[in-house]
Design a protein around this motif. Sequence first.
Motif, PDB file in Angstrom:
ATOM      1  N   LEU A  68      -7.023   3.910  -0.436  1.00 20.72           N
ATOM      2  CA  LEU A  68      -6.509   3.037   0.611  1.00 20.72           C
ATOM      3  C   LEU A  68      -7.611   2.584   1.566  1.00 20.72           C
ATOM      4  CD1 LEU A  68      -3.914   1.714   1.574  1.00 20.72           C
ATOM      5  CD2 LEU A  68      -3.499   3.724   3.001  1.00 20.72           C
ATOM      6  N   VAL A  69      -8.560   3.459   1.866  1.00 19.41           N
ATOM      7  CA  VAL A  69      -9.668   3.093   2.754  1.00 19.41           C
ATOM      8  C   VAL A  69     -10.515   1.986   2.123  1.00 19.41           C
ATOM      9  CG1 VAL A  69     -11.772   3.938   3.875  1.00 19.41           C
ATOM     10  CG2 VAL A  69      -9.734   5.366   3.839  1.00 19.41           C
ATOM     11  N   CYS A  70     -10.749   2.088   0.844  1.00 17.72           N
ATOM     12  CA  CYS A  70     -11.525   1.066   0.133  1.00 17.72           C
ATOM     13  C   CYS A  70     -10.807  -0.279   0.174  1.00 17.72           C
ATOM     14  CB  CYS A  70     -11.772   1.513  -1.299  1.00 17.72           C
ATOM     15  SG  CYS A  70     -12.806   0.391  -2.238  1.00 17.72           S
ATOM     16  N   TYR A  71      -9.515  -0.267  -0.116  1.00 18.39           N
ATOM     17  CA  TYR A  71      -8.740  -1.510  -0.050  1.00 18.39           C
ATOM     18  C   TYR A  71      -8.758  -2.100   1.355  1.00 18.39           C
ATOM     19  CZ  TYR A  71      -6.663  -1.319  -4.742  1.00 18.39           C
ATOM     20  OH  TYR A  71      -6.455  -1.339  -6.097  1.00 18.39           O
ATOM     21  N   ASN A  72      -8.580  -1.255   2.377  1.00 19.62           N
ATOM     22  CA  ASN A  72      -8.577  -1.749   3.751  1.00 19.62           C
ATOM     23  C   ASN A  72      -9.925  -2.345   4.137  1.00 19.62           C
ATOM     24  OD1 ASN A  72      -5.936  -0.928   4.042  1.00 19.62           O
ATOM     25  ND2 ASN A  72      -6.449   0.960   5.114  1.00 19.62           N
ATOM     26  N   THR A  73     -11.010  -1.724   3.701  1.00 20.36           N
ATOM     27  CA  THR A  73     -12.349  -2.244   3.978  1.00 20.36           C
ATOM     28  C   THR A  73     -12.536  -3.607   3.327  1.00 20.36           C
ATOM     29  OG1 THR A  73     -13.213   0.012   4.085  1.00 20.36           O
ATOM     30  CG2 THR A  73     -14.821  -1.744   3.783  1.00 20.36           C
ATOM     31  N   LEU A  74     -12.081  -3.729   2.095  1.00 22.71           N
ATOM     32  CA  LEU A  74     -12.194  -5.008   1.389  1.00 22.71           C
ATOM     33  C   LEU A  74     -11.294  -6.071   2.030  1.00 22.71           C
ATOM     34  CD1 LEU A  74     -13.591  -6.401  -0.977  1.00 22.71           C
ATOM     35  CD2 LEU A  74     -11.670  -5.700  -2.412  1.00 22.71           C
ATOM     36  N   GLN A  86      -7.609 -14.448  -1.422  1.00 19.20           N
ATOM     37  CA  GLN A  86      -8.128 -13.201  -1.974  1.00 19.20           C
ATOM     38  C   GLN A  86      -7.491 -11.994  -1.290  1.00 19.20           C
ATOM     39  OE1 GLN A  86     -12.366 -14.058  -1.678  1.00 19.20           O
ATOM     40  NE2 GLN A  86     -12.437 -14.279  -3.906  1.00 19.20           N
ATOM     41  N   VAL A  87      -7.181 -12.144  -0.011  1.00 22.60           N
ATOM     42  CA  VAL A  87      -6.476 -11.076   0.698  1.00 22.60           C
ATOM     43  C   VAL A  87      -5.137 -10.813   0.018  1.00 22.60           C
ATOM     44  CG1 VAL A  87      -5.320 -10.500   2.875  1.00 22.60           C
ATOM     45  CG2 VAL A  87      -7.631 -11.450   2.916  1.00 22.60           C
ATOM     46  N   LYS A  88      -4.418 -11.874  -0.314  1.00 23.83           N
ATOM     47  CA  LYS A  88      -3.131 -11.715  -0.991  1.00 23.83           C
ATOM     48  C   LYS A  88      -3.300 -11.021  -2.342  1.00 23.83           C
ATOM     49  CE  LYS A  88      -0.622 -15.533   1.077  1.00 23.83           C
ATOM     50  NZ  LYS A  88       0.181 -16.731   0.861  1.00 23.83           N
ATOM     51  N   SER A  89      -4.306 -11.430  -3.085  1.00 18.97           N
ATOM     52  CA  SER A  89      -4.558 -10.840  -4.396  1.00 18.97           C
ATOM     53  C   SER A  89      -4.914  -9.354  -4.281  1.00 18.97           C
ATOM     54  CB  SER A  89      -5.692 -11.597  -5.082  1.00 18.97           C
ATOM     55  OG  SER A  89      -6.084 -10.947  -6.254  1.00 18.97           O
ATOM     56  N   ILE A  90      -5.768  -9.016  -3.333  1.00 23.24           N
ATOM     57  CA  ILE A  90      -6.174  -7.617  -3.140  1.00 23.24           C
ATOM     58  C   ILE A  90      -4.979  -6.779  -2.701  1.00 23.24           C
ATOM     59  CG2 ILE A  90      -7.607  -6.091  -1.713  1.00 23.24           C
ATOM     60  CD1 ILE A  90      -9.633  -8.535  -1.685  1.00 23.24           C
ATOM     61  N   TYR A  91      -4.157  -7.345  -1.824  1.00 26.69           N
ATOM     62  CA  TYR A  91      -2.960  -6.634  -1.371  1.00 26.69           C
ATOM     63  C   TYR A  91      -2.015  -6.379  -2.546  1.00 26.69           C
ATOM     64  CZ  TYR A  91       1.239  -5.465   1.266  1.00 26.69           C
ATOM     65  OH  TYR A  91       2.353  -4.833   1.749  1.00 26.69           O
ATOM     66  N   GLN A  92      -1.860  -7.343  -3.432  1.00 26.45           N
ATOM     67  CA  GLN A  92      -1.017  -7.149  -4.616  1.00 26.45           C
ATOM     68  C   GLN A  92      -1.588  -6.056  -5.519  1.00 26.45           C
ATOM     69  OE1 GLN A  92       2.026  -8.257  -5.191  1.00 26.45           O
ATOM     70  NE2 GLN A  92       1.876  -9.193  -3.162  1.00 26.45           N
ATOM     71  N   GLN A  93      -2.920  -6.005  -5.649  1.00 28.08           N
ATOM     72  CA  GLN A  93      -3.555  -4.943  -6.438  1.00 28.08           C
ATOM     73  C   GLN A  93      -3.279  -3.582  -5.808  1.00 28.08           C
ATOM     74  OE1 GLN A  93      -7.732  -5.517  -7.412  1.00 28.08           O
ATOM     75  NE2 GLN A  93      -7.421  -7.731  -7.429  1.00 28.08           N
ATOM     76  N   LEU A  94      -3.350  -3.519  -4.482  1.00 33.95           N
ATOM     77  CA  LEU A  94      -3.077  -2.278  -3.760  1.00 33.95           C
ATOM     78  C   LEU A  94      -1.658  -1.812  -4.061  1.00 33.95           C
ATOM     79  CD1 LEU A  94      -3.918  -1.524  -0.080  1.00 33.95           C
ATOM     80  CD2 LEU A  94      -1.632  -1.140  -0.904  1.00 33.95           C
ATOM     81  N   LEU A  95      -0.698  -2.717  -3.967  1.00 35.70           N
ATOM     82  CA  LEU A  95       0.690  -2.351  -4.227  1.00 35.70           C
ATOM     83  C   LEU A  95       0.905  -1.926  -5.673  1.00 35.70           C
ATOM     84  CD1 LEU A  95       2.593  -5.111  -2.229  1.00 35.70           C
ATOM     85  CD2 LEU A  95       2.188  -2.728  -1.560  1.00 35.70           C
ATOM     86  N   SER A  96       0.284  -2.644  -6.609  1.00 35.58           N
ATOM     87  CA  SER A  96       0.474  -2.317  -8.029  1.00 35.58           C
ATOM     88  C   SER A  96      -0.222  -1.014  -8.427  1.00 35.58           C
ATOM     89  CB  SER A  96       0.003  -3.468  -8.917  1.00 35.58           C
ATOM     90  OG  SER A  96      -1.383  -3.626  -8.829  1.00 35.58           O
ATOM     91  N   GLY A 102      -0.698   1.448   4.890  1.00 35.96           N
ATOM     92  CA  GLY A 102      -0.544   2.099   6.182  1.00 35.96           C
ATOM     93  C   GLY A 102      -0.737   1.110   7.310  1.00 35.96           C
ATOM     94  N   TRP A 103      -0.778   1.648   8.508  1.00 36.96           N
ATOM     95  CA  TRP A 103      -0.948   0.819   9.692  1.00 36.96           C
ATOM     96  C   TRP A 103      -2.218  -0.019   9.597  1.00 36.96           C
ATOM     97  CZ3 TRP A 103      -4.668   0.297  13.409  1.00 36.96           C
ATOM     98  CH2 TRP A 103      -4.303  -0.434  14.533  1.00 36.96           C
ATOM     99  N   ALA A 104      -3.313   0.588   9.157  1.00 40.89           N
ATOM    100  CA  ALA A 104      -4.593  -0.129   9.058  1.00 40.89           C
ATOM    101  C   ALA A 104      -4.512  -1.281   8.058  1.00 40.89           C
ATOM    102  CB  ALA A 104      -5.717   0.829   8.676  1.00 40.89           C
ATOM    103  N   THR A 105      -3.761  -1.085   6.999  1.00 43.25           N
ATOM    104  CA  THR A 105      -3.588  -2.145   6.004  1.00 43.25           C
ATOM    105  C   THR A 105      -2.870  -3.338   6.618  1.00 43.25           C
ATOM    106  OG1 THR A 105      -3.404  -0.456   4.282  1.00 43.25           O
ATOM    107  CG2 THR A 105      -2.699  -2.683   3.711  1.00 43.25           C
ATOM    108  N   ILE A 110      -2.740  -8.821   9.009  1.00 43.26           N
ATOM    109  CA  ILE A 110      -2.420  -9.707  10.132  1.00 43.26           C
ATOM    110  C   ILE A 110      -3.679 -10.382  10.663  1.00 43.26           C
ATOM    111  CG2 ILE A 110      -1.597  -9.742  12.524  1.00 43.26           C
ATOM    112  CD1 ILE A 110       0.497  -7.637  11.649  1.00 43.26           C
ATOM    113  N   ARG A 111      -4.771  -9.622  10.805  1.00 43.34           N
ATOM    114  CA  ARG A 111      -6.037 -10.225  11.261  1.00 43.34           C
ATOM    115  C   ARG A 111      -6.517 -11.291  10.296  1.00 43.34           C
ATOM    116  NH1 ARG A 111      -7.456  -4.963  12.764  1.00 43.34           N
ATOM    117  NH2 ARG A 111      -8.520  -4.660  10.783  1.00 43.34           N
ATOM    118  N   ALA A 112      -6.471 -10.981   9.000  1.00 46.39           N
ATOM    119  CA  ALA A 112      -6.962 -11.928   7.988  1.00 46.39           C
ATOM    120  C   ALA A 112      -6.131 -13.203   7.993  1.00 46.39           C
ATOM    121  CB  ALA A 112      -6.922 -11.278   6.605  1.00 46.39           C
TER     122      ALA A 112
END
Length: 126
Positions: A68-74, A86-96, A102-105, A110-112
């Motif tokens: 999760l930390v790696c995904y959040n950093t990316l 790319q944020v959407k794509s990475i988020y989908q990878q995280l979910l899959s 988490g909160w940081a995600t 939201i920032r992106a």
Amino acid sequence: MDLIKLSFFSVGNMDTTLRLYDHLRTKKWQRDTVPFTTIIKIYGTSGNFDGCLTVFEEMKALGVEPNLVCYNTLLDAMGRAKRPWQVKSIYQQLLSSGLTPGWATYASLIRAYSKARYGDDAMIVY
């Protein structure tokens, strides 16, 4: 020990960190998410956003599962790059991958989306 060296040098000496990262890839050191996440953070901070994606893909190709930390950093790096697709794509990878955001995600998303003026997507995350 090698992971400690990599994390230590990342603080102020990017050249040494990148050399240690090259050794990690070529010398079969213990492969963990920490050095990959550190390099993604360095590349993101320096503005090399394509480098972030390259390291992330290389990590997966070497069989290291992102945490999760790696995904959040990316996600943070791609948000700074104003690349919401790319944020959407990475988020989908995280979910899959089965990880639970988490909160940081959510804060990264939201920032992106806000930075890229994707207000509707930011409100959906909120």
